[in-house]
Design an enzyme around this catalytic site. Structure first.
Site, short mmCIF file in Angstrom:
data_model
loop_
_atom_site.label_atom_id
_atom_site.label_comp_id
_atom_site.label_asym_id
_atom_site.label_seq_id
_atom_site.Cartn_x
_atom_site.Cartn_y
_atom_site.Cartn_z
N TRP A 62 0.96 -1.14 0.24
CA TRP A 62 -0.03 0.10 -0.07
C TRP A 62 0.68 1.25 -0.11
CZ3 TRP A 62 1.56 2.23 4.31
CH2 TRP A 62 2.18 1.56 5.37
N GLY A 65 0.77 3.82 -3.05
CA GLY A 65 -0.57 4.62 -3.19
C GLY A 65 -1.11 5.22 -2.14
N HIS A 66 -0.93 4.85 -1.02
CA HIS A 66 -1.68 5.36 0.24
C HIS A 66 -1.05 6.49 0.88
CE1 HIS A 66 -4.19 5.43 4.08
NE2 HIS A 66 -5.22 5.34 3.05
N ILE A 67 -1.09 7.54 0.27
CA ILE A 67 -0.37 8.84 0.30
C ILE A 67 0.95 8.94 0.04
CG2 ILE A 67 -0.36 10.80 1.92
CD1 ILE A 67 -2.62 9.55 3.51
N LEU A 72 0.80 6.04 5.09
CA LEU A 72 0.38 5.76 6.25
C LEU A 72 -0.60 4.34 6.27
CD1 LEU A 72 -1.49 9.20 6.99
CD2 LEU A 72 0.26 8.22 8.12
#
Length: 157
Positions: A62, A65-67, A72
């Protein structure tokens, strides 16, 4: 649920794994990106408590793509990690080989962040254990700070 941590973590050696990943894999079917539990530190059915962990590496699927630039751990994955811990408890306590899936999640509160390099300590306290349902108070802790809490309801699928 209260903001108090369910167990005094100072009484545990958080670097001592009592159940390793291979033993967990013999009980929990999740693999690859969905494997969210690295080890178990304490399993105490008499006290109805289990403590495990997830080491958050810089290779998590993740991160990209998760910020971007400020990764995070998604809250849903924190809950998935806790659910896998609950499943281990259920299967080892009941000796039931059926799949235990999400039946519900209540009282979810996110109180802090989890980032690469963190060790997410997962705590589950069993509140109800039946042949088709289990209910747990769960928490996640990083560096002694509560980062999430939730009631997880598992249902046999």
């Amino acid at each position: 649920m209260s903001q108090e941590i369910l167990i005094d973590l100072r009484t545990l050696d958080l670097n001592k794994t009592t159940v390793d990943i291979e033993t967990i894999r013999a009980v929990i079917p999740h693999r690859y990106e969905m494997e969210q539990l690295n080890g178990i530190i304490q399993f105490d059915p008499e006290q109805k408590i289990i403590v495990g962990y997830k080491d958050i590496s810089d290779k998590e699927f993740w991160i990209r793509g998760h910020i971007p630039g400020r990764p995070l751990m998604p809250g849903v994955l924190m809950l998935e990690a806790a659910a896998q811990l609950c499943t281990y408890y259920y299967k080892k306590t009941t000796h039931d080989d059926r799949f235990l899936g999400f039946g519900g999640i209540d009282k979810v509160k996110f109180r802090g962040k989890v980032v690469p390099g963190d060790k997410l300590i997962l705590i589950a306290k069993n509140k109800e254990l039946r042949s088709r349902r289990a209910i747990f108070d769960t928490q996640g802790v990083v560096d002694g700070k509560l980062v999430f809490e939730a009631v997880i309801i598992g249902m046999v699928v």
